[in-house]
Design an enzyme around this catalytic site. Structure first.
Site, PDB file in Angstrom:
ATOM      1  N   HIS A 184       0.856  -1.183   0.000  1.00 46.59           N
ATOM      2  CA  HIS A 184       0.000   0.000   0.000  1.00 46.59           C
ATOM      3  C   HIS A 184       0.894   1.236   0.000  1.00 46.59           C
ATOM      4  O   HIS A 184       1.839   1.328   0.792  1.00 46.59           O
ATOM      5  CB  HIS A 184      -0.927   0.004   1.206  1.00 46.59           C
ATOM      6  N   HIS A 234      -2.919   9.135   0.983  1.00 41.69           N
ATOM      7  CA  HIS A 234      -2.918   7.907   0.193  1.00 41.69           C
ATOM      8  C   HIS A 234      -4.294   7.689  -0.410  1.00 41.69           C
ATOM      9  O   HIS A 234      -5.265   8.365  -0.061  1.00 41.69           O
ATOM     10  CB  HIS A 234      -2.481   6.707   1.040  1.00 41.69           C
ATOM     11  N   CYS A 263      -3.428   2.748  -5.469  1.00 41.43           N
ATOM     12  CA  CYS A 263      -2.664   3.592  -4.560  1.00 41.43           C
ATOM     13  C   CYS A 263      -1.270   3.904  -5.084  1.00 41.43           C
ATOM     14  O   CYS A 263      -0.745   5.009  -4.877  1.00 41.43           O
ATOM     15  CB  CYS A 263      -2.577   2.937  -3.179  1.00 41.43           C
TER      16      CYS A 263
END
Length: 249
Positions: free
Chosen positions: A30, A42, A146
């Protein structure tokens, strides 16, 4: 950072850095942009909320450190979190920019580096905060995830071609692995040795992953973050957004 790991300590990262952490026992990573003051911007898939369409709200459980942790705008997947909640007990890694082709190929796992150069940190932070206020389109695991968000914040680059994979290195790896096996299959007759087949498969995997890196692709354009915010829903109207931008390849 070495060839095997991009792991860093918190005191080593600076505002504007692209950071990431691994989830689900290293199954995927991530990514986000560290903007300073222990905060990370994010992009994630966010479930629909009944919160008013005119009020920003948090998408995480109550954070013991920062009351505004997990803040996002209604309908947007761009989130402002503290670094503790972003990491979620995972280790901290720093994404590398401007690496040489040899270093890129040596890092077998995608989603760790790119040959593309990063823009100045103040530009990166401006993009991240602008997208926090205005959104980054709809989340898509292969074309707008992401890592794609963080790569855009760092470089301002978007892909023109809507088919296939976006800018994400880990998405390219997922596609590159079966592609490498498929392309190397006809060569198995010429290479009866298991070692030869494995070497060819690994080579095709690396080549396919390198070919999708934004530093070498020919289907990328530089798009200002202000232009993205004007064209809300840019994921579905991407051609209209990039048509007025300067093609850099």
């Amino acid at each position: 950072m070495g060839l095997l790991s991009n792991r860093v300590e918190r005191n080593e990262i600076k505002p504007g850095d692209h950071i990431y952490t691994y989830r689900a026992v290293f199954a995927y990573s991530h990514h986000g942009i560290f903007v300073g003051s222990s905060k990370v911007v994010h992009f994630t898939r966010v479930a629909t909320s009944s919160t008013s369409n005119h009020e920003a709200h948090s998408v995480t459980e109550a954070c013991p450190t920062f009351p505004d942790c997990g803040l996002r705008q209604p309908g947007s997947g761009v989130v402002l979190s503290c670094i503790d909640c972003f990491l979620n007990n995972g280790s901290l890694y720093s994404f590398e920019y401007g690496v040489s082709p040899s270093v890129f190929l040596a890092k077998v796992r995608g989603g760790t580096c790119t040959t593309a150069a990063s823009d100045p940190s103040e530009t990166v932070i401006h993009r991240a905060m602008h997208l926090f206020r205005n959104g980054f389109g709809n989340y898509d695991v292969f074309q707008n995830n992401c890592e794609d968000f963080a790569l855009y914040c760092k470089t301002g680059l978007l892909t023109v071609e809507r088919l296939g994979v976006g800018r994400s290195g880990q998405a390219s790896s997922v596609i590159g692995a079966p592609l490498a096996a498929l392309l190397s299959s006809p060569l198995k007759l010429l290479m009866p040795s298991p070692v030869g087949v494995a070497t060819m498969t690994a080579g095709m995997y690396c080549i396919s992953r390198y070919a999708t890196d934004i530093g070498v692709r020919s289907d990328v354009v530089k798009v200002s973050v202000e232009e993205l915010s004007i064209n809300l829903g840019w994921g579905s109207d991407q051609e209209n957004v990039v048509s007025n931008s300067q093609q850099i390849r």
